[in-house]
Design an enzyme around this catalytic site. Structure first.
Site, PDB file in Angstrom:
ATOM      1  N   SER A  22       0.738  -1.195   0.229  1.00 53.24           N
ATOM      2  CA  SER A  22      -0.081   0.254   0.036  1.00 53.24           C
ATOM      3  C   SER A  22       0.908   1.256   0.115  1.00 53.24           C
ATOM      4  O   SER A  22       0.740   2.296  -0.846  1.00 53.24           O
ATOM      5  CB  SER A  22      -0.888   0.164   1.167  1.00 53.24           C
ATOM      6  OG  SER A  22      -1.904  -0.896   1.064  1.00 53.24           O
ATOM      7  N   ASP A 314      -7.018  -8.042   4.856  1.00 53.31           N
ATOM      8  CA  ASP A 314      -6.342  -8.681   3.894  1.00 53.31           C
ATOM      9  C   ASP A 314      -5.954 -10.108   4.573  1.00 53.31           C
ATOM     10  O   ASP A 314      -5.487 -10.839   3.698  1.00 53.31           O
ATOM     11  CB  ASP A 314      -5.343  -7.914   3.430  1.00 53.31           C
ATOM     12  CG  ASP A 314      -5.529  -6.832   2.498  1.00 53.31           C
ATOM     13  OD1 ASP A 314      -6.841  -6.932   2.065  1.00 53.31           O
ATOM     14  OD2 ASP A 314      -4.851  -5.838   2.064  1.00 53.31           O
ATOM     15  N   LYS A 341     -13.007  -8.846  -3.267  1.00 53.51           N
ATOM     16  CA  LYS A 341     -11.493  -8.930  -3.368  1.00 53.51           C
ATOM     17  C   LYS A 341     -10.913  -9.661  -4.724  1.00 53.51           C
ATOM     18  O   LYS A 341     -11.841  -9.780  -5.591  1.00 53.51           O
ATOM     19  CB  LYS A 341     -10.612  -9.410  -2.194  1.00 53.51           C
ATOM     20  CG  LYS A 341     -11.018  -8.734  -0.920  1.00 53.51           C
ATOM     21  CD  LYS A 341     -10.606  -7.355  -0.856  1.00 53.51           C
ATOM     22  CE  LYS A 341     -10.740  -6.641   0.342  1.00 53.51           C
ATOM     23  NZ  LYS A 341     -10.524  -5.199   0.178  1.00 53.51           N
ATOM     24  N   ARG A 390      -3.462 -14.065  -2.100  1.00 55.06           N
ATOM     25  CA  ARG A 390      -3.409 -14.187  -0.525  1.00 55.06           C
ATOM     26  C   ARG A 390      -4.063 -15.716  -0.333  1.00 55.06           C
ATOM     27  O   ARG A 390      -3.706 -16.162   0.702  1.00 55.06           O
ATOM     28  CB  ARG A 390      -4.238 -13.160   0.262  1.00 55.06           C
ATOM     29  CG  ARG A 390      -3.437 -11.855   0.020  1.00 55.06           C
ATOM     30  CD  ARG A 390      -4.008 -10.572   0.919  1.00 55.06           C
ATOM     31  NE  ARG A 390      -3.819  -9.654   0.677  1.00 55.06           N
ATOM     32  CZ  ARG A 390      -2.341  -8.884   0.681  1.00 55.06           C
ATOM     33  NH1 ARG A 390      -1.300  -9.522   1.094  1.00 55.06           N
ATOM     34  NH2 ARG A 390      -1.945  -7.554   0.217  1.00 55.06           N
TER      35      ARG A 390
HETATM   36  C1  S3P Z   1      -5.857  -1.276   0.016  1.00 59.85           C
HETATM   37  C2  S3P Z   1      -7.029  -0.975   0.621  1.00 59.85           C
HETATM   38  C3  S3P Z   1      -7.727  -2.053   0.822  1.00 59.85           C
HETATM   39  C4  S3P Z   1      -7.156  -3.596   0.932  1.00 59.85           C
HETATM   40  C5  S3P Z   1      -6.037  -3.588  -0.341  1.00 59.85           C
HETATM   41  C6  S3P Z   1      -5.083  -2.319  -0.343  1.00 59.85           C
HETATM   42  C7  S3P Z   1      -4.822   0.088  -0.024  1.00 59.85           C
HETATM   43  O1  S3P Z   1      -8.655  -2.192  -0.160  1.00 59.85           O
HETATM   44  O2  S3P Z   1      -7.703  -4.801   0.952  1.00 59.85           O
HETATM   45  O3  S3P Z   1      -5.351  -4.891  -0.279  1.00 59.85           O
HETATM   46  O4  S3P Z   1      -3.645  -0.016  -0.336  1.00 59.85           O
HETATM   47  O5  S3P Z   1      -5.402   1.159  -0.155  1.00 59.85           O
HETATM   48  P1  S3P Z   1     -10.349  -1.463   0.035  1.00 59.85           P
HETATM   49  O6  S3P Z   1      -9.745  -0.112  -0.255  1.00 59.85           O
HETATM   50  O7  S3P Z   1     -11.112  -2.073  -0.930  1.00 59.85           O
HETATM   51  O8  S3P Z   1     -10.791  -1.950   1.205  1.00 59.85           O
END
Ligand code: S3P
Length: 434
Positions: A22, A314, A341, A390
């Site tokens: 992220s 996640d 997801k 995952r």
């Molecule tokens: C993420 C936000 C999450 C997460 C994804 C990464 C991000 O998703 O599940 O793996 O980097 O902002 P969502 O924003 O759909 O909840």
């Protein structure tokens, strides 16, 4: 490509992991639109993040990779190239949702598309706020999914009440706001990961965050600064899970991201009775990182629902695998987002738990898992990744307890954690690729 893991014990080691996914996406995007030049250490060179680098080059950032170090000369948000282009987001929802926000305020037309999995994920959640800001964005098949066409427009800030808990949607709005006029306010029901807010502050942007309320001035400036990315906590999670399951094991993972919006997994593991110690917490460019010590542990079941879900969304596939080796029945609720997801993770988790003969039930928003309900572990079990990284990594860990596990179609692991095999074998796991 399939992964095979055989029963393993005595996992040992002390090591660092590649940077958080992220944060890597956000560093690439924000430094590309900042003024000046900066270096990024420990960037995650996984498929998802490499696609982000390509996208940022398309809109004019000068990006070099030298000896594993990323050097980005930002194009300053006012001087972004006026272009028409295709942007490929691969498997990455983060890239697609964040970049659509940014592109909405850039002159030019863009077609943004992804792989089969990403082209089936919901994009209505970003189309709605971008249109409220005056943006021109369209799902080309009118099904709320990508491919998406964005035609850059003059945007204005908005006051937005989030209807899904999503850091990607929130960040999409923030990126669009950087190029808009006026002010933006975002209200979250549940506080999701806050890396964009933290990095914007670190790069000198005028943004105010008060619990679940974000207020930002639009059209602000960003000033390039070097960034060191802490190790990816969501990747560390698999190594931690493997160490907990393996007999006589102890590892230390250094400099792992320790941001409270991401540490729900560690809290749940503690509740499950895992032997985990946070050795030292440090500040790294407005994020926190920690060294984590983990030992083999016997686990007990937990109930997971409510606010903690966004802090471990996640990690739920992995928690499901660990729960199947825990005493008692684990109940996970309030996790409907799992269905949106890289795969419908409620379905793909339940399918794979059944491969181990675990008694498990699907709920609309979660699952029930009866721990230790498998008949015996002296056999080989087969799993399907459903092309979801995952799911692949989580279920491969079952091989540590069973005699052997084979997970089919594991090329997807390269989207987030290409070093998974290397790290697992370096700590002593019996892992190979077929
Ligand atoms: C993420 C936000 C999450 C997460 C994804 C990464 C991000 O998703 O599940 O793996 O980097 O902002 P969502 O924003 O759909 O909840």
């Amino acid at each position: 490509m399939n992964i095979i893991i055989k029963k393993s014990k005595n996992l040992k080691g002390e090591f660092n992991l590649p940077g958080d996914k992220s944060i890597s996406h956000r560093a690439a995007i924000l430094l590309s639109i900042s003024q000046g030049c900066a270096e990024v250490k420990n960037f995650l060179f996984s498929e998802d993040c490499l696609n982000t680098l390509k996208a940022m080059r398309i809109i004019g950032a000068d990006i070099k990779i030298e000896n594993g170090l990323l050097k980005i000369r930002g194009n300053n948000r006012n001087k972004i190239k006026d272009i028409n282009s295709f942007i490929y987001s691969g498997n990455s929802g983060t890239l697609m949702r964040l970049i659509c926000g940014l592109l909405s305020g850039i002159k030019g037309s863009f077609l943004i598309y992804g792989d089969d999995s990403l082209n089936n994920r919901p994009m209505e959640r970003i189309i709605k706020p971008i249109r409220m800001m005056g943006g021109d964005i369209k799902s080309i098949y009118n099904n709320g999914c990508s491919p998406i066409v964005v035609r850059g427009k003059e945007l204005h800030g908005i006051s937005y009440q989030m209807d899904v808990p999503s850091a990607q949607v929130k960040s999409c709005i923030m990126l669009a706001s950087i190029l808009a006029e006026g002010k933006t306010e975002i209200y979250e029901l549940e506080k999701t990961r806050d890396h964009t807010e933290r990095m914007l502050k670190y790069l000198g942007y005028n943004i105010d965050v008060n619990n679940n309320i974000i207020k930002m001035e639009c059209k602000g400036s960003l000033y390039s600064r070097d960034i060191i990315i802490p190790g990816d906590i969501s990747s560390a999670a698999f190594i931690i899970g493997g160490c907990i399951l393996a007999e006589s094991s102890e590892i230390i993972i250094k400099d792992v991201l320790f941001n409270k919006t991401r540490t729900g997994y560690l809290d749940v593991l503690k509740d499950m009775g895992a032997d985990i110690e946070i050795v030292e917490v440090r500040n790294l460019n407005n994020e926190e990182s920690a060294d984590i010590r983990i030992k083999s542990s016997r686990l007990k079941s937990v109930n997971i629902n409510g606010d903690i879900i966004v802090r471990l969304i996640d990690e739920l596939p992995l928690i499901a695998v660990l729960s199947s080796f825990a005493e008692g029945t684990t109940v996970i609720k309030g996790a409907k987002e799992l269905r949106k997801k890289e795969s419908d993770r409620i379905k793909t988790i339940i399918y794979n738990l059944k491969q181990m003969d675990i008694e498990a039930y699907e709920l609309d928003d979660g699952m029930i898992i009866k721990g230790c309900s498998f008949k015996n572990t002296k056999r080989k079990v087969f799993f399907n990744s459903f092309n979801d990284h995952r799911i692949a990594m989580a279920f491969s860990l079952a091989g540590i307890v069973f005699d052997e596990a084979e997970v089919i179609d594991c090329g997807c692991i390269n989207t987030s954690f290409p070093e998974f095999f290397k790290v697992m074998s370096s700590i002593g796991a019996d892992i190979r690729i077929k």
